[in-house]
Motif scaffolding. Structure first.
Motif, PDB file in Angstrom:
ATOM      1  N   ALA A  66      -0.140 -15.360   4.115  1.00 60.51           N
ATOM      2  CA  ALA A  66       0.457 -16.650   4.778  1.00 60.51           C
ATOM      3  C   ALA A  66      -0.503 -17.902   3.626  1.00 60.51           C
ATOM      4  O   ALA A  66      -1.430 -17.529   3.242  1.00 60.51           O
ATOM      5  CB  ALA A  66       0.033 -17.070   6.193  1.00 60.51           C
ATOM      6  N   PRO A  67       0.180 -19.048   3.714  1.00 61.58           N
ATOM      7  CA  PRO A  67      -0.342 -20.069   3.031  1.00 61.58           C
ATOM      8  C   PRO A  67      -1.912 -20.187   3.510  1.00 61.58           C
ATOM      9  O   PRO A  67      -2.188 -20.328   4.513  1.00 61.58           O
ATOM     10  CB  PRO A  67       0.496 -21.107   3.169  1.00 61.58           C
ATOM     11  N   GLU A  68      -2.634 -20.327   2.238  1.00 64.89           N
ATOM     12  CA  GLU A  68      -4.150 -20.523   2.486  1.00 64.89           C
ATOM     13  C   GLU A  68      -4.810 -19.625   3.338  1.00 64.89           C
ATOM     14  O   GLU A  68      -5.991 -19.898   3.955  1.00 64.89           O
ATOM     15  CB  GLU A  68      -4.189 -21.924   3.171  1.00 64.89           C
ATOM     16  N   LYS A  69      -4.357 -18.380   3.431  1.00 60.61           N
ATOM     17  CA  LYS A  69      -5.076 -17.242   4.192  1.00 60.61           C
ATOM     18  C   LYS A  69      -4.995 -16.139   3.255  1.00 60.61           C
ATOM     19  O   LYS A  69      -4.383 -16.098   2.053  1.00 60.61           O
ATOM     20  CB  LYS A  69      -4.210 -16.867   5.397  1.00 60.61           C
ATOM     21  N   GLU A  70      -5.942 -15.132   3.449  1.00 64.91           N
ATOM     22  CA  GLU A  70      -6.173 -13.843   2.732  1.00 64.91           C
ATOM     23  C   GLU A  70      -5.094 -13.007   3.003  1.00 64.91           C
ATOM     24  O   GLU A  70      -4.532 -13.055   4.011  1.00 64.91           O
ATOM     25  CB  GLU A  70      -7.413 -13.299   3.021  1.00 64.91           C
ATOM     26  N   ARG A  71      -4.799 -12.051   1.887  1.00 64.72           N
ATOM     27  CA  ARG A  71      -4.022 -10.954   2.250  1.00 64.72           C
ATOM     28  C   ARG A  71      -4.324 -10.103   3.373  1.00 64.72           C
ATOM     29  O   ARG A  71      -5.324  -9.533   3.162  1.00 64.72           O
ATOM     30  CB  ARG A  71      -3.703 -10.195   0.777  1.00 64.72           C
ATOM     31  N   GLU A  72      -3.417  -9.642   4.196  1.00 64.03           N
ATOM     32  CA  GLU A  72      -3.776  -9.146   5.313  1.00 64.03           C
ATOM     33  C   GLU A  72      -2.857  -7.741   5.384  1.00 64.03           C
ATOM     34  O   GLU A  72      -1.618  -7.778   5.009  1.00 64.03           O
ATOM     35  CB  GLU A  72      -3.355  -9.904   6.471  1.00 64.03           C
ATOM     36  N   PHE A  73      -3.581  -6.686   5.863  1.00 65.23           N
ATOM     37  CA  PHE A  73      -3.077  -5.363   5.960  1.00 65.23           C
ATOM     38  C   PHE A  73      -1.973  -5.557   7.242  1.00 65.23           C
ATOM     39  O   PHE A  73      -2.392  -5.985   8.229  1.00 65.23           O
ATOM     40  CB  PHE A  73      -4.057  -4.316   6.330  1.00 65.23           C
ATOM     41  N   VAL A  74      -1.059  -4.810   7.099  1.00 65.91           N
ATOM     42  CA  VAL A  74       0.110  -4.682   8.168  1.00 65.91           C
ATOM     43  C   VAL A  74       0.378  -3.453   8.788  1.00 65.91           C
ATOM     44  O   VAL A  74       0.166  -3.123   9.842  1.00 65.91           O
ATOM     45  CB  VAL A  74       1.574  -5.685   7.592  1.00 65.91           C
ATOM     46  N   ALA A  75       0.582  -2.581   7.655  1.00 60.71           N
ATOM     47  CA  ALA A  75       0.893  -1.159   8.069  1.00 60.71           C
ATOM     48  C   ALA A  75       0.831  -0.282   6.862  1.00 60.71           C
ATOM     49  O   ALA A  75       0.930  -0.733   5.747  1.00 60.71           O
ATOM     50  CB  ALA A  75       2.554  -0.852   8.705  1.00 60.71           C
ATOM     51  N   ALA A  76       0.847   0.970   7.244  1.00 63.89           N
ATOM     52  CA  ALA A  76       0.860   1.990   6.149  1.00 63.89           C
ATOM     53  C   ALA A  76       1.062   3.321   6.582  1.00 63.89           C
ATOM     54  O   ALA A  76       1.130   3.655   7.652  1.00 63.89           O
ATOM     55  CB  ALA A  76      -0.766   1.973   5.577  1.00 63.89           C
ATOM     56  N   ILE A  77       1.766   4.227   5.510  1.00 61.19           N
ATOM     57  CA  ILE A  77       2.191   5.521   5.857  1.00 61.19           C
ATOM     58  C   ILE A  77       2.038   6.599   4.847  1.00 61.19           C
ATOM     59  O   ILE A  77       1.722   6.026   3.666  1.00 61.19           O
ATOM     60  CB  ILE A  77       3.717   5.354   5.914  1.00 61.19           C
ATOM     61  N   THR A  78       1.416   7.629   5.410  1.00 57.70           N
ATOM     62  CA  THR A  78       1.316   8.858   4.323  1.00 57.70           C
ATOM     63  C   THR A  78       2.217   9.414   3.773  1.00 57.70           C
ATOM     64  O   THR A  78       3.442   8.943   3.990  1.00 57.70           O
ATOM     65  CB  THR A  78       0.628  10.044   5.198  1.00 57.70           C
ATOM     66  N   TRP A  79       2.198  10.126   2.684  1.00 61.38           N
ATOM     67  CA  TRP A  79       3.280  10.713   1.797  1.00 61.38           C
ATOM     68  C   TRP A  79       4.182  11.332   2.850  1.00 61.38           C
ATOM     69  O   TRP A  79       5.414  11.469   2.658  1.00 61.38           O
ATOM     70  CB  TRP A  79       2.735  11.570   0.955  1.00 61.38           C
ATOM     71  N   SER A  80       3.880  12.238   3.485  1.00 66.76           N
ATOM     72  CA  SER A  80       4.718  12.853   4.615  1.00 66.76           C
ATOM     73  C   SER A  80       5.423  12.212   5.481  1.00 66.76           C
ATOM     74  O   SER A  80       6.438  12.608   6.124  1.00 66.76           O
ATOM     75  CB  SER A  80       3.987  14.178   5.214  1.00 66.76           C
ATOM     76  N   GLY A  81       4.678  10.892   5.848  1.00 70.16           N
ATOM     77  CA  GLY A  81       5.510  10.159   6.969  1.00 70.16           C
ATOM     78  C   GLY A  81       5.030  10.373   8.441  1.00 70.16           C
ATOM     79  O   GLY A  81       5.055   9.994   9.275  1.00 70.16           O
ATOM     80  N   GLY A  82       4.186  11.696   8.434  1.00 71.24           N
ATOM     81  CA  GLY A  82       3.533  11.944   9.554  1.00 71.24           C
ATOM     82  C   GLY A  82       2.454  11.159  10.240  1.00 71.24           C
ATOM     83  O   GLY A  82       2.141  11.306  11.423  1.00 71.24           O
ATOM     84  N   TYR A  83       1.820  10.183   9.398  1.00 71.13           N
ATOM     85  CA  TYR A  83       0.857   9.580   9.855  1.00 71.13           C
ATOM     86  C   TYR A  83       1.006   7.823   9.572  1.00 71.13           C
ATOM     87  O   TYR A  83       1.397   7.668   8.425  1.00 71.13           O
ATOM     88  CB  TYR A  83      -0.651   9.933   9.377  1.00 71.13           C
ATOM     89  N   THR A  84       0.962   7.153  10.614  1.00 68.01           N
ATOM     90  CA  THR A  84       1.096   5.834  10.104  1.00 68.01           C
ATOM     91  C   THR A  84      -0.167   5.121  11.065  1.00 68.01           C
ATOM     92  O   THR A  84      -0.790   5.415  11.753  1.00 68.01           O
ATOM     93  CB  THR A  84       2.367   5.284  10.948  1.00 68.01           C
TER      94      THR A  84
END
Length: 124
Positions: free
Chosen positions: A40-58
């Motif tokens: 967001a403006p004037e804010k640091e980059r923030e983690f939202v979500a991530a997923i493994t190669w297999s898709g089995g873990y988020t």
């Protein structure tokens, strides 16, 4: 040349939904995890979500749990972020990123490739 290209951003009213897409090209991403970040403006980059190669873990940041869903289609080299029940505080530029280690790290410095971002604006 590796490219990550986001799409699907836009303007939506609070409570609405958007689906972001990220198209990857330029190499194989076998074993890599993929993440979504936002800034967001004037804010640091923030983690939202991530997923493994297999898709089995988020993994998700607490503020989006139960509202956002990350998924991937490795055959198509696509990553998605389904965003429901959007709030004005979700307004930001959303970035797709690729992580070689496959660990779904929340830190942006762990990611090797980035897209150019797509704007999401949620009006109240």
């Amino acid at each position: 040349q590796v490219q990550l290209v986001e799409s699907g951003g836009g303007l939506v009213q609070a409570g609405g939904s958007l689906r972001l897409s990220c198209a990857a090209s330029g190499r194989t991403f076998t074993g890599w995890s993929m993440g979504w970040f936002r800034q967001a403006p004037e804010k640091e980059r923030e983690f939202v979500a991530a997923i493994t190669w297999s898709g089995g873990y988020t993994s998700y940041t607490d503020s989006v749990k139960g509202r956002f869903t990350i998924s991937r289609d490795n055959a198509k080299k696509m990553v998605y972020l389904q965003m429901n029940s959007l709030k004005p505080e979700d307004t930001a530029v959303y970035y797709c990123a690729a992580e070689r280690s496959g660990l779904r790290s929340p830190g942006p410095d762990k990611y090797d490739y980035w897209g150019q971002g797509t704007q999401v604006t949620v009006s109240s």
